[in-house]
Write a protein that holds these residues in place. Structure first.
Motif, short mmCIF file in Angstrom:
data_model
loop_
_atom_site.label_atom_id
_atom_site.label_comp_id
_atom_site.label_asym_id
_atom_site.label_seq_id
_atom_site.Cartn_x
_atom_site.Cartn_y
_atom_site.Cartn_z
N GLU A 39 -65.03 -63.73 -42.02
CA GLU A 39 -64.47 -63.19 -43.78
C GLU A 39 -65.50 -64.12 -44.46
O GLU A 39 -65.72 -62.91 -45.69
N ARG A 40 -66.49 -63.97 -43.94
CA ARG A 40 -68.25 -65.32 -44.61
C ARG A 40 -69.24 -64.87 -44.30
O ARG A 40 -70.02 -64.87 -44.97
N THR A 41 -69.17 -64.22 -43.03
CA THR A 41 -70.43 -63.93 -43.38
C THR A 41 -70.57 -62.40 -41.92
O THR A 41 -69.25 -62.15 -41.65
N PRO A 78 -72.67 -70.97 -48.63
CA PRO A 78 -73.28 -69.84 -49.47
C PRO A 78 -75.40 -70.17 -49.42
O PRO A 78 -75.59 -68.92 -49.35
N PRO A 110 -76.75 -65.12 -45.01
CA PRO A 110 -75.62 -65.10 -45.89
C PRO A 110 -74.65 -65.46 -45.92
O PRO A 110 -73.84 -64.92 -44.63
N SER A 112 -70.56 -66.31 -47.91
CA SER A 112 -70.03 -66.04 -49.02
C SER A 112 -69.20 -67.10 -49.58
O SER A 112 -68.91 -67.29 -50.71
N SER A 113 -68.60 -67.86 -48.54
CA SER A 113 -68.24 -68.77 -49.01
C SER A 113 -67.95 -70.39 -48.24
O SER A 113 -67.77 -69.74 -46.69
#
Length: 130
Positions: A39-41, A78, A110, A112-113
């Motif tokens: 979900e994050r990268t 992030p 990178p 995202s959260s």
């Protein structure tokens, strides 16, 4: 397999063997579960970031001539990442500091959260007499 636990991957064909560097990645341990990581990268971004960290180890720790290990823990957020180091063997504080400084300066993964955390173990094999 427990929910969010490890899943086995077996490649369809083997990657050709390459000559192993004296300073190399001897393992990556994810500290963020796979679902959250996805979900994050991306796996591609994480792999590229790890390759940059490996290259940093090769360029900054080349003066270590004896058997040693350096454990790097990354906490990637992030816009930045944190680095913690631990080591075994004869690695000087100056060598560790140089490695740490360059790792902190790497382009951020990178994310995202929230955060993505993992450990990278760098193995340094002794210099072989010629």
């Amino acid at each position: 397999i427990a929910q969010g636990g490890w899943k086995t991957y077996k490649p369809q064909q083997r990657t050709p063997a390459t000559e192993k560097s004296r300073i190399h990645n001897s393992g990556v341990r994810l500290l963020t579960n796979q679902d959250e990581l996805a979900e994050r990268t991306t796996v591609e971004s994480l792999a590229a970031f790890i390759k940059r960290a490996e290259a940093t180890a090769q360029s900054t720790l080349h003066e270590v001539t004896t058997n040693a290990r350096v454990l790097v823990q990354f906490t990637c957020m992030p816009k930045e990442h944190g680095v913690q180091l631990a080591h075994q063997g004869n690695v000087t504080q100056d060598q560790l500091q140089a490695f740490y400084d360059v790792l902190l300066a790497l382009e951020a993964l990178p994310v995202s959260s929230d955060e993505v955390s993992f450990q990278l173990t760098i193995q340094i094999d002794p210099v072989q007499p010629q």
